[in-house]
Design an enzyme around this catalytic site. Sequence first.
Site, short mmCIF file in Angstrom:
data_model
loop_
_atom_site.label_atom_id
_atom_site.label_comp_id
_atom_site.label_asym_id
_atom_site.label_seq_id
_atom_site.Cartn_x
_atom_site.Cartn_y
_atom_site.Cartn_z
N LYS A 154 0.83 -1.20 0.00
CA LYS A 154 0.00 0.00 0.00
C LYS A 154 0.87 1.26 0.00
CE LYS A 154 -3.76 -2.39 2.51
NZ LYS A 154 -4.63 -2.34 3.71
N PHE A 181 -15.52 4.13 8.00
CA PHE A 181 -14.15 4.47 7.58
C PHE A 181 -13.92 4.28 6.08
CE2 PHE A 181 -14.20 0.09 9.27
CZ PHE A 181 -13.72 -0.62 8.19
N ARG A 219 -1.24 -14.73 4.82
CA ARG A 219 -2.00 -14.07 5.89
C ARG A 219 -1.29 -14.20 7.23
NH1 ARG A 219 -6.69 -11.53 4.43
NH2 ARG A 219 -7.10 -10.99 6.59
N THR A 237 -5.58 -7.59 10.77
CA THR A 237 -6.02 -6.35 10.12
C THR A 237 -5.61 -5.12 10.94
OG1 THR A 237 -7.92 -7.57 9.27
CG2 THR A 237 -8.06 -5.16 9.23
N ARG A 275 2.50 -6.50 9.37
CA ARG A 275 1.69 -5.40 9.89
C ARG A 275 2.10 -5.03 11.31
NH1 ARG A 275 -4.22 -7.40 7.57
NH2 ARG A 275 -4.15 -6.28 5.57
N ASN A 298 -1.86 -0.29 7.46
CA ASN A 298 -1.26 -1.59 7.73
C ASN A 298 -0.38 -2.11 6.59
OD1 ASN A 298 -3.32 -2.30 6.01
ND2 ASN A 298 -4.56 -3.34 7.55
N HIS A 305 -1.81 -5.47 1.69
CA HIS A 305 -3.07 -6.19 1.54
C HIS A 305 -2.79 -7.62 1.13
CE1 HIS A 305 -7.13 -7.27 0.24
NE2 HIS A 305 -6.55 -7.80 -0.82
P1 DAT Z 1 -7.83 -7.31 5.75
O1 DAT Z 1 -7.10 -6.20 5.04
O2 DAT Z 1 -7.04 -7.84 6.90
O3 DAT Z 1 -8.33 -8.39 4.82
P2 DAT Z 1 -10.55 -6.24 5.82
O4 DAT Z 1 -10.75 -6.81 4.46
O5 DAT Z 1 -11.58 -6.53 6.87
O6 DAT Z 1 -9.13 -6.66 6.44
O7 DAT Z 1 -10.44 -4.67 5.73
C1 DAT Z 1 -9.75 -4.06 4.67
C2 DAT Z 1 -8.99 -2.85 5.18
O8 DAT Z 1 -9.90 -1.91 5.78
C3 DAT Z 1 -7.98 -3.16 6.28
O9 DAT Z 1 -6.75 -3.57 5.76
C4 DAT Z 1 -7.89 -1.86 7.01
C5 DAT Z 1 -9.29 -1.28 6.89
N1 DAT Z 1 -10.09 -1.52 8.09
C6 DAT Z 1 -10.74 -2.67 8.42
N2 DAT Z 1 -11.38 -2.56 9.59
C7 DAT Z 1 -11.13 -1.29 10.01
C8 DAT Z 1 -11.53 -0.53 11.18
N3 DAT Z 1 -12.31 -1.06 12.13
N4 DAT Z 1 -11.07 0.75 11.27
C9 DAT Z 1 -10.30 1.29 10.31
N5 DAT Z 1 -9.90 0.64 9.21
C10 DAT Z 1 -10.30 -0.63 9.06
MG MG Z 2 -9.79 -8.32 3.31
#
Ligand code: DAT
Ligand code: MG
Length: 168
Positions: A11, A59, A92, A98, A109, A123, A126
């Site tokens: 990212k 968000f 992962r 996350t 991360r 983080n 992806h």
């Molecule tokens: P991941 O990236 O671990 O697959 P995700 O698909 O649930 O997680 O979410 C995508 C992205 O969104 C994640 O990398 C960061 C952001 N995100 C997720 N939950 C969040 C939250 N509660 N507050 C802020 N950003 C969040």
């Molecule tokens: Mg995801």
Amino acid sequence: MTNQATLILIKPDGLKKSLTGNILTRLSETKLEIVAAKITRVSQGLAEEHYQHLKDKPFFEDLIKYIRGELHNRRKVMALVYWGEDAITKCRQLVGSTNPEEAEATSIRGSYGRITTSGVYENVIHVSSDEKEAQREIRLWFQPDEIIVNLYPSKEVLEKEKKRKTWA
Ligand code: DAT
Ligand code: MG
């Protein structure tokens, strides 16, 4: 042996913090194969499609700005496809949770991520969450001829009079 593919994105914060080399080195621990890689700009449409599962979250708008590089003045990401046995689980595991504050300290991360004061999870990387998501995401970010193995069914189309840039 079941081979899987996963999308990886470094990212904009990962790029800005000069973490590309470190992240790729960490990922090489998996012994997976890189079958596609590019630096690419992220359009509003691509960002919204990619994060479609989060579109109702408070968000979401910040998340789109973040992945498009608007928060880091780096309007690009590095996109890769990793391929091999249990690719998703392996990646992962290495990437971590996350929420970077909850991610295991030695994960990517956990090592490099942060939560900003406005609550954005920066983080740095992806990784696809499962095979179905991996397929959806890889088809979104890459065209078949950008990937050196045949991951999913594709077809040949003849494009007439389509303008494209070539070397002068
Ligand atoms: P991941 O990236 O671990 O697959 P995700 O698909 O649930 O997680 O979410 C995508 C992205 O969104 C994640 O990398 C960061 C952001 N995100 C997720 N939950 C969040 C939250 N509660 N507050 C802020 N950003 C969040
Ligand atoms: Mg995801």
